[in-house]
Write a protein that holds these residues in place. Structure first.
Motif, PDB file in Angstrom:
ATOM      1  N   VAL A   1      10.267  15.513   3.550  1.00  0.00           N
ATOM      2  CA  VAL A   1      11.733  15.456   3.756  1.00  0.00           C
ATOM      3  C   VAL A   1      11.953  16.484   4.689  1.00  0.00           C
ATOM      4  N   LEU A   2      12.702  16.142   5.708  1.00  0.00           N
ATOM      5  CA  LEU A   2      12.941  17.014   6.545  1.00  0.00           C
ATOM      6  C   LEU A   2      14.364  17.752   6.421  1.00  0.00           C
ATOM      7  N   ILE A   3      14.358  19.043   6.360  1.00  0.00           N
ATOM      8  CA  ILE A   3      15.535  19.669   5.954  1.00  0.00           C
ATOM      9  C   ILE A   3      15.851  20.825   6.852  1.00  0.00           C
ATOM     10  N   ARG A   4      17.224  21.615   6.786  1.00  0.00           N
ATOM     11  CA  ARG A   4      17.325  22.230   7.799  1.00  0.00           C
ATOM     12  C   ARG A   4      17.125  23.895   7.289  1.00  0.00           C
ATOM     13  N   LYS A   5      17.057  24.028   6.051  1.00  0.00           N
ATOM     14  CA  LYS A   5      16.754  25.659   5.304  1.00  0.00           C
ATOM     15  C   LYS A   5      16.453  25.317   4.064  1.00  0.00           C
ATOM     16  N   GLU A   6      15.676  26.514   3.674  1.00  0.00           N
ATOM     17  CA  GLU A   6      15.097  26.641   2.498  1.00  0.00           C
ATOM     18  C   GLU A   6      15.823  26.259   1.477  1.00  0.00           C
ATOM     19  N   SER A   7      16.977  26.563   1.235  1.00  0.00           N
ATOM     20  CA  SER A   7      17.717  26.363  -0.012  1.00  0.00           C
ATOM     21  C   SER A   7      18.072  24.738  -0.359  1.00  0.00           C
ATOM     22  N   GLN A   8      17.918  24.104   0.719  1.00  0.00           N
ATOM     23  CA  GLN A   8      18.199  22.665   0.563  1.00  0.00           C
ATOM     24  C   GLN A   8      17.164  21.977  -0.496  1.00  0.00           C
TER      25      GLN A   8
ATOM     26  N   ASP B   1       0.780  -1.000   0.045  1.00  0.00           N
ATOM     27  CA  ASP B   1       0.068   0.097  -0.118  1.00  0.00           C
ATOM     28  C   ASP B   1       0.928   1.163   0.106  1.00  0.00           C
ATOM     29  N   LYS B   2       0.334   2.269  -0.555  1.00  0.00           N
ATOM     30  CA  LYS B   2       0.944   3.683  -0.500  1.00  0.00           C
ATOM     31  C   LYS B   2       1.171   4.077   0.603  1.00  0.00           C
ATOM     32  N   LYS B   3       2.358   4.407   1.181  1.00  0.00           N
ATOM     33  CA  LYS B   3       2.494   5.176   2.467  1.00  0.00           C
ATOM     34  C   LYS B   3       3.089   6.646   2.521  1.00  0.00           C
ATOM     35  N   LYS B   4       3.121   7.312   3.690  1.00  0.00           N
ATOM     36  CA  LYS B   4       3.431   8.434   3.538  1.00  0.00           C
ATOM     37  C   LYS B   4       4.781   8.254   4.585  1.00  0.00           C
ATOM     38  N   VAL B   5       5.820   8.818   3.986  1.00  0.00           N
ATOM     39  CA  VAL B   5       7.061   8.349   4.660  1.00  0.00           C
ATOM     40  C   VAL B   5       7.921   9.784   5.058  1.00  0.00           C
ATOM     41  N   LEU B   6       8.386  10.055   6.293  1.00  0.00           N
ATOM     42  CA  LEU B   6       9.291  11.334   6.592  1.00  0.00           C
ATOM     43  C   LEU B   6      10.660  10.589   6.419  1.00  0.00           C
ATOM     44  N   VAL B   7      11.609  11.534   5.986  1.00  0.00           N
ATOM     45  CA  VAL B   7      12.937  11.179   5.493  1.00  0.00           C
ATOM     46  C   VAL B   7      13.720  12.159   6.258  1.00  0.00           C
TER      47      VAL B   7
ATOM     48  N   SER C   1      14.165  17.234  -6.800  1.00  0.00           N
ATOM     49  CA  SER C   1      13.475  17.373  -7.892  1.00  0.00           C
ATOM     50  C   SER C   1      11.901  16.880  -7.775  1.00  0.00           C
ATOM     51  N   ASP C   2      11.663  15.713  -7.246  1.00  0.00           N
ATOM     52  CA  ASP C   2      10.377  15.428  -7.236  1.00  0.00           C
ATOM     53  C   ASP C   2       9.329  15.287  -5.915  1.00  0.00           C
ATOM     54  N   ILE C   3       9.830  16.196  -5.022  1.00  0.00           N
ATOM     55  CA  ILE C   3       9.355  16.342  -3.686  1.00  0.00           C
ATOM     56  C   ILE C   3       8.668  17.914  -3.728  1.00  0.00           C
ATOM     57  N   ASP C   4       7.503  17.834  -3.162  1.00  0.00           N
ATOM     58  CA  ASP C   4       6.997  18.907  -2.839  1.00  0.00           C
ATOM     59  C   ASP C   4       6.346  19.124  -1.173  1.00  0.00           C
ATOM     60  N   ASP C   5       6.727  18.094  -0.348  1.00  0.00           N
ATOM     61  CA  ASP C   5       6.474  18.280   1.042  1.00  0.00           C
ATOM     62  C   ASP C   5       7.762  18.311   1.714  1.00  0.00           C
ATOM     63  N   PHE C   6       8.224  19.189   2.163  1.00  0.00           N
ATOM     64  CA  PHE C   6       9.170  19.756   2.932  1.00  0.00           C
ATOM     65  C   PHE C   6       8.833  20.186   4.484  1.00  0.00           C
ATOM     66  N   PHE C   7       9.489  19.783   5.256  1.00  0.00           N
ATOM     67  CA  PHE C   7       9.473  20.319   6.690  1.00  0.00           C
ATOM     68  C   PHE C   7      10.899  21.046   7.099  1.00  0.00           C
TER      69      PHE C   7
END
Length: 288
Positions: A32-39, A2-8, A44-50
């Motif tokens: 994707v968990l990132i530390r700053k906006e520039s990351q 099944d399709k899951k939602k995954v935090l990396v 290229s294929d991700i639009d869900d950032f924290f």
């Protein structure tokens, strides 16, 4: 599946980028968990950032909301920003675990390393394995990945070989089978939802240190130039660095030199071979 939602978490690192690609390829949703906006531009294929700091728990509030699985390879093996292993490898991942528990995620996968449970006296493993203990005692399903070194770690041999000489301790017959990030990512995603799981894994090529050194020298078209140093030099170097430098300085070297002193053999999986990785790395270096 099944399709899951995954935090990396750790997505900008060597393994993390392959994890994001593998999850996306299997049609899972990725945050994707990132530390700053520039990351953001790294993906290229991700639009869900924290955006948050793993060492600042207040900045992580809500990071695991609506998340099914959490993957983390966060650590400071190569970073030099004033933080300690305990700050990041233990406390940072612990902060993430608390958020995962609050949000009721299904599974949590953490990447330590081969032998970590037996080498807790090393600074890097003291922190990693403290987190492993905490994860195992949590209420979550967990997977502990113990890879036998990354291809990227083998760049140390390649850098040494550029001069035409590779220095080894002892006879150079201890064996290891490092694994490519893409191959490891597949194993991680295969195992992330297996209940209370521990996986020791390596790449398809079991190599002695001598064979590894020859691969590195051959990649530079150098004649075989392996120098075998007495093992007391390795032991003295570890003692000297522990005594006269900070853990930030000696931690990675202590880790590398300690693991050079015995076999590190794991299940052989994957399709990528170190000889090809070395050739590609040399081509990149020559183009610079």
């Amino acid at each position: 599946m099944d399709k899951k939602k995954v935090l990396v978490a750790g997505a900008t690192g060597y393994l993390g980028q392959f994890i994001v690609k593998e999850l996306t390829k299997r049609n899972h949703e990725v945050r994707v968990l990132i530390r700053k906006e520039s990351q953001k531009k790294l993906f290229s294929d991700i639009d869900d950032f924290f955006i948050g700091e793993i060492t600042a728990p207040n900045s992580l509030k809500g990071v695991c909301e609506d998340i099914d699985w959490v993957f983390t390879s966060v650590g400071i093996t190569r970073q030099k920003d004033g933080l300690t292993y305990m700050d990041v490898d233990y406390q940072g991942n612990s902060n993430l675990l608390q958020e995962a528990k609050r949000s009721g995620v299904d599974s949590f996968l953490y990447v330590s390393a081969i032998g970590g449970d037996k080498l807790r006296h090393l600074k890097i493993f003291e922190a990693k394995e403290r987190f492993v203990d905490e994860l195992k005692s949590s209420s979550l399903n967990y997977t502990i990945m113990r890879p036998n070194g990354f291809f990227s770690d083998m760049r140390d041999f390649l850098d040494m070989a550029k001069s035409g000489k590779v220095y080894l301790f002892g006879e150079g017959e201890f064996k290891l089978n490092p694994i490519h990030g893409e191959d490891l990512a597949k194993v991680c995603v295969d195992n992330i939802n297996v209940e209370n799981n521990e996986v020791i894994v390596g790449g398809p090529d079991m190599l002695s240190q001598n064979e590894l050194a020859l691969l590195a020298l051959n990649a530079w078209d150098k004649k075989p130039g392996i120098v075998h140093l007495p093992d007391w030099i390795r032991k003295f170097t570890i003692w000297f660095l522990r005594t006269f430098t900070s853990s930030k300085t000696y931690g990675p070297i202590e880790f590398f030199l300690t693991l050079m002193a015995f076999d590190n053999m794991a299940e052989e999986v994957g399709e990528h071979h170190l000889v090809d990785f070395f050739k590609a790395e040399v081509e990149k270096k020559k183009r610079k």
